[in-house]
Design a protein around this motif. Structure first.
Motif, PDB file in Angstrom:
ATOM      1  N   GLU A  21     -40.463  -4.150  -0.872  1.00 20.52           N
ATOM      2  CA  GLU A  21     -39.383  -4.019   0.000  1.00 20.52           C
ATOM      3  C   GLU A  21     -37.856  -4.020  -0.670  1.00 20.52           C
ATOM      4  OE1 GLU A  21     -37.126  -7.004   3.552  1.00 20.52           O
ATOM      5  OE2 GLU A  21     -39.464  -7.390   2.773  1.00 20.52           O
ATOM      6  N   GLU A  22     -37.646  -4.813  -1.504  1.00 18.96           N
ATOM      7  CA  GLU A  22     -36.599  -4.849  -2.479  1.00 18.96           C
ATOM      8  C   GLU A  22     -36.329  -3.364  -2.966  1.00 18.96           C
ATOM      9  OE1 GLU A  22     -35.241  -8.822  -4.733  1.00 18.96           O
ATOM     10  OE2 GLU A  22     -37.385  -8.027  -5.161  1.00 18.96           O
ATOM     11  N   SER A  23     -37.433  -2.633  -3.515  1.00 17.84           N
ATOM     12  CA  SER A  23     -37.295  -1.429  -4.014  1.00 17.84           C
ATOM     13  C   SER A  23     -36.756  -0.480  -2.993  1.00 17.84           C
ATOM     14  CB  SER A  23     -38.875  -1.011  -4.501  1.00 17.84           C
ATOM     15  OG  SER A  23     -38.783   0.352  -5.351  1.00 17.84           O
ATOM     16  N   ARG A  24     -37.408  -0.545  -1.764  1.00 14.43           N
ATOM     17  CA  ARG A  24     -36.870   0.396  -0.471  1.00 14.43           C
ATOM     18  C   ARG A  24     -35.605  -0.067  -0.106  1.00 14.43           C
ATOM     19  NH1 ARG A  24     -42.224  -0.891   1.327  1.00 14.43           N
ATOM     20  NH2 ARG A  24     -41.507  -2.642   2.502  1.00 14.43           N
ATOM     21  N   GLU A  25     -35.286  -1.104  -0.236  1.00 14.24           N
ATOM     22  CA  GLU A  25     -33.645  -1.387   0.136  1.00 14.24           C
ATOM     23  C   GLU A  25     -32.733  -0.804  -1.128  1.00 14.24           C
ATOM     24  OE1 GLU A  25     -33.485  -5.576   0.458  1.00 14.24           O
ATOM     25  OE2 GLU A  25     -34.183  -5.799   2.261  1.00 14.24           O
ATOM     26  N   ILE A  26     -33.158  -0.939  -2.406  1.00 12.73           N
ATOM     27  CA  ILE A  26     -32.321  -0.517  -3.253  1.00 12.73           C
ATOM     28  C   ILE A  26     -32.488   1.292  -3.325  1.00 12.73           C
ATOM     29  CG2 ILE A  26     -32.098  -0.064  -5.929  1.00 12.73           C
ATOM     30  CD1 ILE A  26     -33.024  -2.881  -5.963  1.00 12.73           C
ATOM     31  N   ASP A  27     -33.484   1.749  -2.867  1.00 12.27           N
ATOM     32  CA  ASP A  27     -33.564   3.136  -2.667  1.00 12.27           C
ATOM     33  C   ASP A  27     -32.689   3.603  -1.853  1.00 12.27           C
ATOM     34  OD1 ASP A  27     -35.491   3.594  -4.774  1.00 12.27           O
ATOM     35  OD2 ASP A  27     -37.266   3.507  -3.089  1.00 12.27           O
ATOM     36  N   ARG A  28     -32.520   3.002  -0.668  1.00 19.50           N
ATOM     37  CA  ARG A  28     -31.514   3.448   0.402  1.00 19.50           C
ATOM     38  C   ARG A  28     -30.181   3.262   0.139  1.00 19.50           C
ATOM     39  NH1 ARG A  28     -35.519   0.891   4.306  1.00 19.50           N
ATOM     40  NH2 ARG A  28     -34.596  -1.041   3.698  1.00 19.50           N
ATOM     41  N   ALA A  29     -29.893   2.014  -0.572  1.00 15.76           N
ATOM     42  CA  ALA A  29     -28.527   1.685  -1.202  1.00 15.76           C
ATOM     43  C   ALA A  29     -28.074   2.726  -2.107  1.00 15.76           C
ATOM     44  CB  ALA A  29     -28.535   0.395  -1.557  1.00 15.76           C
ATOM     45  N   LEU A  30     -28.908   3.293  -2.939  1.00 17.27           N
ATOM     46  CA  LEU A  30     -28.614   4.426  -4.060  1.00 17.27           C
ATOM     47  C   LEU A  30     -28.052   5.753  -3.156  1.00 17.27           C
ATOM     48  CD1 LEU A  30     -31.160   3.615  -6.736  1.00 17.27           C
ATOM     49  CD2 LEU A  30     -28.712   3.123  -7.032  1.00 17.27           C
ATOM     50  N   LEU A  31     -28.739   5.849  -2.071  1.00 22.29           N
ATOM     51  CA  LEU A  31     -28.719   7.067  -1.386  1.00 22.29           C
ATOM     52  C   LEU A  31     -27.176   6.997  -0.727  1.00 22.29           C
ATOM     53  CD1 LEU A  31     -32.049   7.884   0.360  1.00 22.29           C
ATOM     54  CD2 LEU A  31     -30.907   8.998  -1.604  1.00 22.29           C
ATOM     55  N   CYS A  32     -26.627   5.814  -0.549  1.00 22.16           N
ATOM     56  CA  CYS A  32     -25.550   5.653   0.591  1.00 22.16           C
ATOM     57  C   CYS A  32     -24.206   5.070  -0.426  1.00 22.16           C
ATOM     58  CB  CYS A  32     -25.744   4.485   1.484  1.00 22.16           C
ATOM     59  SG  CYS A  32     -26.961   5.243   2.756  1.00 22.16           S
ATOM     60  N   ASP A  33     -24.403   4.553  -1.419  1.00 23.39           N
ATOM     61  CA  ASP A  33     -23.267   4.100  -2.125  1.00 23.39           C
ATOM     62  C   ASP A  33     -22.973   4.491  -3.712  1.00 23.39           C
ATOM     63  OD1 ASP A  33     -21.620   2.229  -3.847  1.00 23.39           O
ATOM     64  OD2 ASP A  33     -22.591   0.599  -2.957  1.00 23.39           O
ATOM     65  N   ASN A  34     -22.179   5.486  -3.742  1.00 23.53           N
ATOM     66  CA  ASN A  34     -21.786   5.942  -4.861  1.00 23.53           C
ATOM     67  C   ASN A  34     -21.501   5.396  -6.206  1.00 23.53           C
ATOM     68  OD1 ASN A  34     -22.154   8.724  -3.778  1.00 23.53           O
ATOM     69  ND2 ASN A  34     -20.059   8.930  -2.990  1.00 23.53           N
ATOM     70  N   GLU A  35     -20.823   4.413  -5.771  1.00 19.26           N
ATOM     71  CA  GLU A  35     -20.375   3.333  -7.047  1.00 19.26           C
ATOM     72  C   GLU A  35     -21.847   2.690  -7.524  1.00 19.26           C
ATOM     73  OE1 GLU A  35     -17.257   0.547  -6.543  1.00 19.26           O
ATOM     74  OE2 GLU A  35     -16.133   2.092  -5.116  1.00 19.26           O
ATOM     75  N   LEU A  36     -22.873   2.414  -6.476  1.00 18.67           N
ATOM     76  CA  LEU A  36     -23.954   1.737  -7.128  1.00 18.67           C
ATOM     77  C   LEU A  36     -24.671   2.727  -7.785  1.00 18.67           C
ATOM     78  CD1 LEU A  36     -25.448  -0.995  -6.664  1.00 18.67           C
ATOM     79  CD2 LEU A  36     -27.057   0.028  -4.855  1.00 18.67           C
ATOM     80  N   LYS A  37     -24.686   3.962  -7.160  1.00 18.77           N
ATOM     81  CA  LYS A  37     -25.653   4.858  -7.960  1.00 18.77           C
ATOM     82  C   LYS A  37     -24.873   5.158  -9.446  1.00 18.77           C
ATOM     83  CE  LYS A  37     -28.520   8.723  -8.019  1.00 18.77           C
ATOM     84  NZ  LYS A  37     -29.858   8.370  -8.044  1.00 18.77           N
ATOM     85  N   ALA A  38     -23.556   5.233  -9.618  1.00 18.48           N
ATOM     86  CA  ALA A  38     -23.077   5.459 -10.724  1.00 18.48           C
ATOM     87  C   ALA A  38     -23.461   4.021 -11.671  1.00 18.48           C
ATOM     88  CB  ALA A  38     -21.435   5.284 -10.683  1.00 18.48           C
ATOM     89  N   LEU A  39     -23.266   2.969 -11.337  1.00 15.06           N
ATOM     90  CA  LEU A  39     -23.794   1.946 -12.254  1.00 15.06           C
ATOM     91  C   LEU A  39     -25.273   1.908 -12.591  1.00 15.06           C
ATOM     92  CD1 LEU A  39     -23.301  -0.976 -13.198  1.00 15.06           C
ATOM     93  CD2 LEU A  39     -23.901  -1.792 -11.240  1.00 15.06           C
ATOM     94  N   PHE A  40     -26.087   2.303 -11.496  1.00 12.98           N
ATOM     95  CA  PHE A  40     -27.557   2.696 -11.981  1.00 12.98           C
ATOM     96  C   PHE A  40     -27.708   3.711 -12.915  1.00 12.98           C
ATOM     97  CE2 PHE A  40     -31.362   5.097 -10.925  1.00 12.98           C
ATOM     98  CZ  PHE A  40     -32.331   4.142 -11.037  1.00 12.98           C
ATOM     99  N   ASN A  41     -27.106   4.742 -12.793  1.00 11.05           N
ATOM    100  CA  ASN A  41     -26.872   5.949 -13.789  1.00 11.05           C
ATOM    101  C   ASN A  41     -26.855   5.292 -15.178  1.00 11.05           C
ATOM    102  OD1 ASN A  41     -28.156   7.887 -12.057  1.00 11.05           O
ATOM    103  ND2 ASN A  41     -26.356   8.484 -11.279  1.00 11.05           N
TER     104      ASN A  41
END
Length: 77
Positions: A21-41
Motif C-alpha cells: 500500500e505504501e509503495s502504491r501511494e509513493i508511486d502515485r506521489a512520484l507521478l504528481c510531485d516534481n520535487e518529490l521525484k527530484a529528491l527520489f532521483n
C-alpha cells in the motif's frame, strides 16, 4: 489526498522495505510531485554510487586489526 513523504520514506521505498500500500501511494506521489521525484532521483543516484563504490580497508587498517587481535590472544594465555 496525497500523503506527504519524507526522505526516509523514499529510502525505505528504494530498499523495498515498505508495504504494498505504501509503495502504491509513493508511486502515485512520484507521478504528481516534481520535487518529490527530484529528491527520489537524487537518492537513487546516491544509492547507485554507494553500491558501485569499492569499499576496502587500507592495508594499514588490516594490520592494526590483526596486531590488536594477536595482542588480545597473548594476554589471554
Amino acid at each position: 489526498m496525497i500523503k506527504t513523504f519524507t526522505q526516509t520514506d523514499l529510502v525505505r521505498y528504494l530498499y523495498r522495505e515498505i508495504t504494498e500500500e505504501e509503495s502504491r501511494e509513493i508511486d502515485r506521489a512520484l507521478l504528481c510531485d516534481n520535487e518529490l521525484k527530484a529528491l527520489f532521483n537524487e537518492l537513487r543516484c546516491m544509492l547507485d554510487e554507494i553500491d558501485a563504490a569499492d569499499l576496502q580497508p587500507s592495508p594499514v587498517t588490516v594490520q592494526n586489526i590483526l596486531s590488536y587481535s594477536r595482542n588480545l590472544q597473548e594476554r589471554q594465555r
